[in-house]
Motif scaffolding. Structure first.
Motif, PDB file in Angstrom:
ATOM      1  N   CYS B 333       0.839  -1.199   0.000  1.00  0.00           N
ATOM      2  CA  CYS B 333       0.000   0.000   0.000  1.00  0.00           C
ATOM      3  C   CYS B 333       0.874   1.250   0.000  1.00  0.00           C
ATOM      4  N   PHE B 334       1.939   1.226   0.787  1.00  0.00           N
ATOM      5  CA  PHE B 334       2.838   2.367   0.888  1.00  0.00           C
ATOM      6  C   PHE B 334       3.481   2.676  -0.470  1.00  0.00           C
ATOM      7  N   TYR B 335       4.081   1.654  -1.074  1.00  0.00           N
ATOM      8  CA  TYR B 335       4.754   1.900  -2.347  1.00  0.00           C
ATOM      9  C   TYR B 335       3.752   2.162  -3.460  1.00  0.00           C
ATOM     10  N   GLY B 336       2.602   1.479  -3.405  1.00  0.00           N
ATOM     11  CA  GLY B 336       1.558   1.736  -4.395  1.00  0.00           C
ATOM     12  C   GLY B 336       1.122   3.186  -4.346  1.00  0.00           C
ATOM     13  N   ALA B 337       0.954   3.716  -3.127  1.00  0.00           N
ATOM     14  CA  ALA B 337       0.497   5.091  -2.971  1.00  0.00           C
ATOM     15  C   ALA B 337       1.544   6.067  -3.505  1.00  0.00           C
ATOM     16  N   ILE B 338       2.805   5.797  -3.207  1.00  0.00           N
ATOM     17  CA  ILE B 338       3.846   6.712  -3.689  1.00  0.00           C
ATOM     18  C   ILE B 338       3.908   6.683  -5.218  1.00  0.00           C
ATOM     19  N   LEU B 339       3.772   5.470  -5.785  1.00  0.00           N
ATOM     20  CA  LEU B 339       3.765   5.370  -7.250  1.00  0.00           C
ATOM     21  C   LEU B 339       2.611   6.189  -7.831  1.00  0.00           C
ATOM     22  N   VAL B 340       1.433   6.049  -7.228  1.00  0.00           N
ATOM     23  CA  VAL B 340       0.272   6.782  -7.733  1.00  0.00           C
ATOM     24  C   VAL B 340       0.487   8.285  -7.596  1.00  0.00           C
ATOM     25  N   GLY B 341       1.026   8.711  -6.446  1.00  0.00           N
ATOM     26  CA  GLY B 341       1.288  10.132  -6.249  1.00  0.00           C
ATOM     27  C   GLY B 341       2.274  10.660  -7.283  1.00  0.00           C
ATOM     28  N   LEU B 342       3.366   9.914  -7.476  1.00  0.00           N
ATOM     29  CA  LEU B 342       4.394  10.371  -8.415  1.00  0.00           C
ATOM     30  C   LEU B 342       3.850  10.432  -9.834  1.00  0.00           C
ATOM     31  N   ILE B 343       3.137   9.384 -10.237  1.00  0.00           N
ATOM     32  CA  ILE B 343       2.685   9.354 -11.629  1.00  0.00           C
ATOM     33  C   ILE B 343       1.667  10.466 -11.869  1.00  0.00           C
ATOM     34  N   ASN B 344       0.883  10.790 -10.850  1.00  0.00           N
ATOM     35  CA  ASN B 344      -0.062  11.896 -10.983  1.00  0.00           C
ATOM     36  C   ASN B 344       0.652  13.211 -11.243  1.00  0.00           C
ATOM     37  N   LEU B 345       1.692  13.461 -10.455  1.00  0.00           N
ATOM     38  CA  LEU B 345       2.415  14.720 -10.603  1.00  0.00           C
ATOM     39  C   LEU B 345       3.205  14.754 -11.904  1.00  0.00           C
ATOM     40  N   TYR B 346       3.893  13.660 -12.205  1.00  0.00           N
ATOM     41  CA  TYR B 346       4.726  13.605 -13.414  1.00  0.00           C
ATOM     42  C   TYR B 346       3.866  13.790 -14.663  1.00  0.00           C
ATOM     43  N   VAL B 347       2.847  12.932 -14.775  1.00  0.00           N
ATOM     44  CA  VAL B 347       2.011  13.001 -15.976  1.00  0.00           C
ATOM     45  C   VAL B 347       1.236  14.315 -15.993  1.00  0.00           C
ATOM     46  N   GLY B 348       0.817  14.744 -14.800  1.00  0.00           N
ATOM     47  CA  GLY B 348       0.098  16.009 -14.728  1.00  0.00           C
ATOM     48  C   GLY B 348       0.949  17.166 -15.252  1.00  0.00           C
ATOM     49  N   TYR B 349       2.260  17.058 -15.094  1.00  0.00           N
ATOM     50  CA  TYR B 349       3.146  18.105 -15.583  1.00  0.00           C
ATOM     51  C   TYR B 349       3.372  17.974 -17.089  1.00  0.00           C
ATOM     52  N   LEU B 350       3.625  16.735 -17.518  1.00  0.00           N
ATOM     53  CA  LEU B 350       3.948  16.532 -18.932  1.00  0.00           C
ATOM     54  C   LEU B 350       2.709  16.637 -19.812  1.00  0.00           C
ATOM     55  N   GLU B 351       1.643  15.973 -19.401  1.00  0.00           N
ATOM     56  CA  GLU B 351       0.403  15.944 -20.190  1.00  0.00           C
ATOM     57  C   GLU B 351      -0.789  16.072 -19.246  1.00  0.00           C
ATOM     58  N   PRO B 352      -1.115  17.277 -18.832  1.00  0.00           N
ATOM     59  CA  PRO B 352      -2.130  17.455 -17.786  1.00  0.00           C
ATOM     60  C   PRO B 352      -3.421  16.674 -18.052  1.00  0.00           C
ATOM     61  N   ARG B 353      -3.806  16.559 -19.309  1.00  0.00           N
ATOM     62  CA  ARG B 353      -5.087  15.904 -19.568  1.00  0.00           C
ATOM     63  C   ARG B 353      -5.047  14.409 -19.275  1.00  0.00           C
ATOM     64  N   LEU B 354      -3.860  13.841 -19.244  1.00  0.00           N
ATOM     65  CA  LEU B 354      -3.754  12.392 -19.063  1.00  0.00           C
ATOM     66  C   LEU B 354      -3.585  11.973 -17.601  1.00  0.00           C
ATOM     67  N   ALA B 355      -3.497  12.951 -16.687  1.00  0.00           N
ATOM     68  CA  ALA B 355      -3.170  12.617 -15.298  1.00  0.00           C
ATOM     69  C   ALA B 355      -4.157  11.608 -14.721  1.00  0.00           C
ATOM     70  N   GLY B 356      -5.448  11.810 -14.983  1.00  0.00           N
ATOM     71  CA  GLY B 356      -6.459  10.911 -14.432  1.00  0.00           C
ATOM     72  C   GLY B 356      -6.310   9.502 -14.978  1.00  0.00           C
ATOM     73  N   ILE B 357      -6.064   9.406 -16.269  1.00  0.00           N
ATOM     74  CA  ILE B 357      -5.943   8.094 -16.897  1.00  0.00           C
ATOM     75  C   ILE B 357      -4.686   7.379 -16.408  1.00  0.00           C
ATOM     76  N   ALA B 358      -3.641   8.174 -16.128  1.00  0.00           N
ATOM     77  CA  ALA B 358      -2.371   7.569 -15.745  1.00  0.00           C
ATOM     78  C   ALA B 358      -2.526   6.676 -14.525  1.00  0.00           C
ATOM     79  N   THR B 359      -3.315   7.129 -13.542  1.00  0.00           N
ATOM     80  CA  THR B 359      -3.479   6.350 -12.320  1.00  0.00           C
ATOM     81  C   THR B 359      -4.031   4.966 -12.640  1.00  0.00           C
ATOM     82  N   VAL B 360      -5.126   4.960 -13.389  1.00  0.00           N
ATOM     83  CA  VAL B 360      -5.752   3.688 -13.718  1.00  0.00           C
ATOM     84  C   VAL B 360      -4.849   2.885 -14.650  1.00  0.00           C
ATOM     85  N   GLY B 361      -4.191   3.606 -15.581  1.00  0.00           N
ATOM     86  CA  GLY B 361      -3.282   2.922 -16.498  1.00  0.00           C
ATOM     87  C   GLY B 361      -2.168   2.207 -15.748  1.00  0.00           C
TER      88      GLY B 361
END
Ligand SMILES: Nc1ncnc2c1ncn2[C@@H]1O[C@H](COP(=O)(O)OP(=O)(O)OP(=O)(O)O)[C@@H](O)[C@H]1O
Ligand SMILES: [Mg+2]
Lengths: 241, 380
Positions: B333-361
């Protein structure tokens, strides 16, 4: 015969929608080792699980130390002084040997002296004290399962087929351990397919078939009566020796 | 299984880099994924844009779109990484209770989001009530307000948890379909309760004076000099790490922890040892609810606004995290959460529209690779 420590009268048991026990009558004399025999599927394991409160009992009565424990929840039954080693041993694989034993000592920290005694019976447990139980060999797991049952003094031990799949030398170790427990006047109910092992230990014997106890008596009498063995168990000791 | 691999390894001369990487990937999938994610971003940050886009720039042509990603600098990378960790740790606080509840009793509590919202409102209430203290800029008063907000949120959601477990969950032990229906119903009731108590409109949560603004990293420090990290995010990281440490301590070193781990393996055998697993479960459920409340309160202060639906929205991430990590596993859960947090910020920066999809992806990708999640929990 001594006063029974445990008494089952007309016990029926259900697992889900299946009716498995059809009126089991069984008495366990105090301080004796009773062997429960019977062919596969006779209901031996179910009888042990029923004593522990792990099945539904629509009819019948389980008495322990004179009290009716039929309706008690499993933890209460355990705390009243019954230890149970199930057929699959039920050890916690992800817990270390130490943690398994610490949990088994439900009433407080492990008694040092008693632990030394258990280590004396099963030296492997000392060696693998910090190892995850899942990494132990089959025989070592069985030793841990039994150690768990005896790490605190209990009034009654229920042990389901401890010799299953074990090498002869380990079976001898186990037999010595049970002998020592017997010498301490422990009351034991042992399910066993290995008749030689059973005969070496048992004072009393009960034979089950199709969810009932079909024979109960002394082990000595059964051991001598080949015809009865043939009839009840379909085996002849002569052929085994 | 293990013997097989050891035999295989024995027949090979020395394991090459590839094999070692494969072994690492299998043995430490969480570190592998984290390394991959952070590493790729670091490469984007370290390789100068001028270098990769050079040929097009010199020719005076349009630079291919994807190469724009290399415009990111190391400072940005650092800010994104810390912010992603902050977000991840907040999600971890919210998710940890749910994963334990599932691991221990296989109870699927989809009402968990209700506790998050409830905690957020409780925390907001305290912060608003003591807004004078919060605005004072006094360290002692600020800490007092924060502590009170967190404790109040945990107290109320914990108490709600007792009620919820006994009344809503207990009758449906062992039946997942009923659990889903009943706990969703419970969540709706919690939401309506929020409407009744706090009204139907969003409530702004002013951030305490001391937690506004950012820490600016000294310009002289190479790579990350000049990076501005919000103070609140730093606090979230610290609180999250402390909580994770405490949880590991409880789970690995205390008797309750041993019981929880044992219960995840076999409830029946815990009872056979004489322990009342129902009480243990109640305790874990209450602790999980309180943590959801705490996470909600902290999230509310982070977003600076709370509404009754926030828990529902966050539940998507919570569910992704606990499935991703391996149901029932705190470490997962700990590492999963950090991965989700990071991917949200990273993708949100690179491609803001994809941030939501990135989590599920991310979840889909991980589940295709490891159907049991990153750190599966053994079950009989
Ligand atoms: N969970 C279950 N669901 C349905 N039937 C069951 C279940 N457990 C046991 N049974 C049935 O109950 C009967 C008695 O089973 P039990 O395990 O008590 O036998 P046993 O005497 O211990 O046999 P063995 O010597 O093979 O261990 C069997 O017919 C078995 O198929
Ligand atoms: Mg059996």
């Amino acid at each position: 015969m001594a006063e029974p420590l445990m008494k089952l009268s007309g016990v029926h048991a259900d697992i889900g929608q299946y009716h498995i026990l059809h009126g089991v009558d069984l008495e366990l004399p105090k301080g004796e080792l009773t062997v429960l025999l019977g062919r596969n599927g006779a209901g031996k394991s179910t009888t042990l699980r029923t004593i522990m409160g792990l099945t539904d009992v629509p009819r019948g009565r389980v008495e322990f130390k004179g009290e009716d424990i039929t309706e008690w929840a499993t933890p209460r039954i355990a705390r009243s002084g019954i230890a149970f080693v199930p057929e699959d041993m039920g050890i916690f694989q992800l817990l270390s040997v130490r943690e398994n034993l610490e949990l088994a000592a439900a009433s407080g920290p492990i008694d040092k002296q008693r632990l030394e005694w258990v280590f004396g019976l099963f030296p492997a447990l000392k060696k693998f004290w910090q190892t995850d139980a899942g990494n132990l060999s089959g025989g070592q797991k069985q030793m841990l399962a039994i150690a768990r049952a005896i790490i605190e003094p209990r009034d009654l031990l229920l042990v389901d087929e401890p010799t299953k799949g074990l090498a002869p030398s380990i079976i001898n170790d186990l037999r010595d351990a049970f002998r020592e427990l017997k010498d301490q006047e422990a009351t034991i109910l042992l399910v066993e397919q290995n008749f030689n092992f059973a005969r070496a230990l048992g004072q009393t014997v009960a034979v089950m078939d199709d969810g009932r106890v079909v024979h109960a008596g002394s082990m000595a009498a059964l051991a001598e009566d080949e015809a009865l063995q043939q009839e009840l168990l379909g085996l002849s000791l002569g052929a085994h020796q | 299984m293990t013997t097989e691999t050891s035999v295989l390894q024995d027949t090979r001369p020395t394991p090459g880099v590839r094999q070692r990487l494969a072994a690492f990937r299998q043995g430490y999938p969480h570190f592998f994924l984290l390394g991959l994610l952070v590493g790729v971003m670091l490469i984007l940050a370290l390789v100068p844009y001028q270098l990769v886009a050079g040929p097009w720039l010199r020719a005076g042509e349009d630079v291919p779109y994807l190469l724009q990603y290399f415009r990111m600098g190391t400072t940005t990378w650092f800010v994104l990484t810390v912010s992603g960790m902050a977000m991840g740790l907040l999600i971890f606080i919210m998710s940890s209770g749910m994963t334990l509840t599932f691991g221990l009793m296989s109870v699927l509590n989809l009402g968990h989001g209700g506790f998050i919202s409830f905690g957020a409102f409780c925390g907001a209430t305290v912060v608003v009530y003591f807004s004078a203290w919060a605005a004072s800029g006094n360290l002692f008063l600020t800490i007092a307000v924060l502590m009170m907000a967190c404790f109040y949120a945990m107290l109320i959601t914990g108490a709600l948890g007792v009620f919820f477990e006994r009344v809503v969950i207990k009758p449906v032990y062992g039946d997942h379909l009923k659990q889903i229906l009943v706990t969703i119903g419970g969540a709706i009731i919690l939401m309506e309760l929020i409407h009744v108590i706090w009204g139907a409109t969003d409530v702004p949560v002013p951030r305490p004076q001391l937690l506004r603004g950012a820490v600016i990293i000294d310009q002289a420090i190479p790579f990350i000099g000049g990076a501005a990290i919000e103070i609140y995010r730093l606090m979230a990281v610290i609180v999250g790490l402390i909580l994770y440490g405490l949880m590991l301590l409880v789970i690995n070193k205390t008797k309750v922890g041993v019981l929880i781990r044992a219960g995840v393996e076999s409830r029946e055998m815990v009872e056979v040892q004489g322990y009342r697993i129902n009480l243990l479960f109640l305790a874990v459920f209450v602790a999980g609810s309180a943590l959801a409340g705490l996470g909600g309160a902290m999230w509310g202060m982070y977003e600076q606004i709370v509404n009754a639906h926030m828990g529902e929205h966050l539940m998507i991430m919570v569910v992704v995290v606990i499935i991703l990590g391996g149901l029932g596993s705190i470490t997962g859960c700990f590492y999963g959460a950090i991965l989700v947090g990071l991917i949200n910020l990273y993708v949100g920066y690179l491609e803001p529209r994809l941030a939501g999809i990135a989590t599920v992806g991310l979840m889909v990708a991980v589940l295709m690779w490891r159907p049991q999640g990153l750190i599966p929990v053994l079950r009989h």
